[in-house]
Design an enzyme around this catalytic site. Structure first.
Site, short mmCIF file in Angstrom:
data_model
loop_
_atom_site.label_atom_id
_atom_site.label_comp_id
_atom_site.label_asym_id
_atom_site.label_seq_id
_atom_site.Cartn_x
_atom_site.Cartn_y
_atom_site.Cartn_z
N SER A 1 2.72 43.49 -0.30
CA SER A 1 1.46 44.27 -0.61
C SER A 1 1.70 45.85 -0.20
O SER A 1 2.55 45.87 1.03
CB SER A 1 0.09 43.89 0.11
OG SER A 1 -0.78 44.91 0.15
N LYS B 1 1.33 40.88 4.09
CA LYS B 1 1.34 39.73 3.06
C LYS B 1 2.47 39.47 2.41
O LYS B 1 3.42 40.35 2.16
CB LYS B 1 0.44 40.56 1.69
CG LYS B 1 -0.94 40.87 2.23
CD LYS B 1 -1.60 39.47 2.17
CE LYS B 1 -1.84 38.66 1.03
NZ LYS B 1 -2.61 39.40 -0.10
N GLU C 1 2.47 33.29 -9.81
CA GLU C 1 1.03 33.83 -10.48
C GLU C 1 1.36 34.44 -11.74
O GLU C 1 0.72 34.19 -12.97
CB GLU C 1 0.66 35.21 -9.70
CG GLU C 1 -0.07 34.75 -8.42
CD GLU C 1 -0.36 35.84 -7.17
OE1 GLU C 1 -1.21 36.25 -7.40
OE2 GLU C 1 1.04 36.06 -6.54
#
Ligand code: ARG
Length: 467
Positions: A277, A283, A290
């Site tokens: 991130s 993260k 995804e």
């Protein structure tokens, strides 16, 4: 600019009309198929006595030169090249002069484009199969060492019964076997030659369509010229196959995203298939998953797009059909990217057996308690009810099902003797489901053998170039 069909026209085409009409920006990728089709057609014209063998040889040599130009990236598209067929013929004329004008005898771009797209689709199906094979091999390889790795099995995403990680992976393996069978099936219907259908009414020259089909690797010829030029069922089928592959990948992705959360912690993805991130330093995101879940949307959309375009078409060729290509190309491109990414992510993910095991709750063996009673002769419905009472009792006491005392069990039924405790063994539970397709180690080994046999029986189709 000279157009292939310019004879009956006086005025020139409006610029915006040209931009609407042109398909070269996307159909250029059909160059290989287009040239292969033309080489075979040039030979067929000579066989039919329409061209001399010398003319045919000139055409073939010229086409080979155009092929090399594409291969070496030196082919220069001109503004008047409205599509790939025009571009190749225009270049052939530059190279050979007037004899190039004989290639299109009896042929139309309508039967030509239908042929090109089928040739292209057949190559692409072989590519897809190759990607699917490597994903299947990855799933199988990983399953081989996890035949006894206990995993909570879910229904309704609620803990249901224990299974094994191998069993979970193999479930996906079998989905992809069906996808591959569908692609084989689609190949069979794609390998039917439309060339020789002319614009719509057939070819007036005695070309040997069966020989042409063999030369191009088709196993049959289309039996009706109207259907020959307008049939895009093969493209719709291929798009459906892609959409379903996408659906399967999306489900796998969703499972693995869930399993990779800190809440579950069953697996973790290798850095090579994760991203960070820009804001939160801690993260690590499962982007490969995804994106494959997300891209299943466009795979479905492309199918709907083609079917919607096809449904109102009057017989036979209509320019709407030019819209068949982009959805098809997009789905094939998407899977060519997603399939190897998913295979890579699965190949490199770390399995956290302890976390999987820690998530098993003795209540997941409530069914086994009922089965214990069934083995003592109680009808299953009553057994199910009693086991449910035991679950309620444990919940009431705020303890695990396995922590009920001998007298707790006895209070429910005299059949629930102290040996009911032996039920509370996850490994034994998994191993007791020994039917074909079950979770026992023996059944898993059998399943893995079947998977290997399936792969051996379904090798890559031969005779298609892999690029
Ligand atoms: N670019 C066209 C297509 O993709 C080729 C066929 C054109 N045929 C025609 N009659 N204008 O469908």
């Amino acid at each position: 600019m000279t157009l292939l069909w310019g004879g009956r026209f006086n005025g020139s085409m409006d610029d915006v009309m040209a931009r609407l009409n042109n398909s070269i920006s996307f159909d250029i990728r059909l160059w290989g198929a287009d040239i292969r089709g033309s080489v075979a057609y040039a030979a067929a014209l000579a066989e039919a006595g329409i061209l001399t063998h010398d003319e045919s040889a000139q055409l073939i040599q010229g086409l080979q030169q155009v092929y090399l130009e594409f291969e070496h990236n030196t082919f220069a598209v001109q503004p008047a090249d409205e599509d790939i067929h025009t571009a190749v013929e225009r270049r052939l004329k530059e190279l050979l002069g007037d004899v190039a004008g004989k290639l299109h005898t009896g042929r139309s771009r309508n039967d030509q484009v239908a042929t090109d797209l089928r040739l292209h689709a057949l190559d692409e199906i072989a590519q897809l199969q190759a990607h699917l094979i490597s994903l299947q091999e990855t799933l199988l390889t990983r399953a081989e060492v996890h035949g006894q790795t206990l995993l909570p099995g879910f229904t309704h995403l609620q803990r249901a019964q224990p299974v094994t990680f191998a069993h979970f992976l193999l479930a996906y393996f079998w989905m992809f076997t069906r996808d591959r069978e569908r692609l084989d099936d689609c190949s069979r219907r794609t390998a039917v030659l439309p060339l020789g259908s002319g614009a719509l009414a057939g070819n007036p020259f005695p070309i040997d369509r069966a020989a042409l089909a063999r030369a191009l690797g088709f196993h049959d010829i289309s039996p009706n010229s109207l259907d020959g030029v307008s049939d895009r069922d093969f493209a719709a089928e291929l798009l459906f196959d892609c959409a379903l592959i996408g659906t399967h990948l999306s489900r796998l992705a969703e499972d693995l995203v869930i399993y990779s959360t800190s809440e579950f912690g069953f697996i973790s993805f290798d850095d090579a298939y994760s991203t960070g991130s820009s804001l939160m330093p801690q993260k690590k995101n499962p982007d490969a998953m995804e994106l494959s879940r997300g891209k299943s949307g466009r795979l479905l959309g492309n199918l709907v797009s083609l079917l919607s375009m096809l449904k109102g078409l009057p017989m036979s060729y209509d320019k709407d059909l030019q819209e068949d290509k982009e959805p098809l190309f997009d789905s094939l491109d998407t899977l060519a990217l997603v399939l190897p990414a998913v295979a890579g992510a699965v190949r490199t993910l770390r399995v956290n057996e302890d976390r999987m095991r820690a998530d098993l709750d003795p209540a997941m063996l409530a069914t086994d308690v009922a089965e214990y009673l069934v083995r003592k002769g109680l009808p299953f419905r009553q057994a199910h009810h009693l086991s449910g009472r035991a679950v309620a009792l444990a919940e009431q006491h705020g303890i695990l099902l396995s922590q009920l005392t001998d007298s707790d069990w006895q209070s429910l039924s005299p059949l629930l003797t102290p040996d009911v405790r032996n039920v509370f063994n996850f490994a034994k539970s998994v191993d007791s489901r020994d039917v074909a397709g079950g979770t026992s180690l023996r059944a898993i080994r059998e399943q893995i053998d079947l998977a290997h046999q399936w792969l051996t029986a379904h090798p890559l189709p031969e005779g298609r170039n892999l690029h």
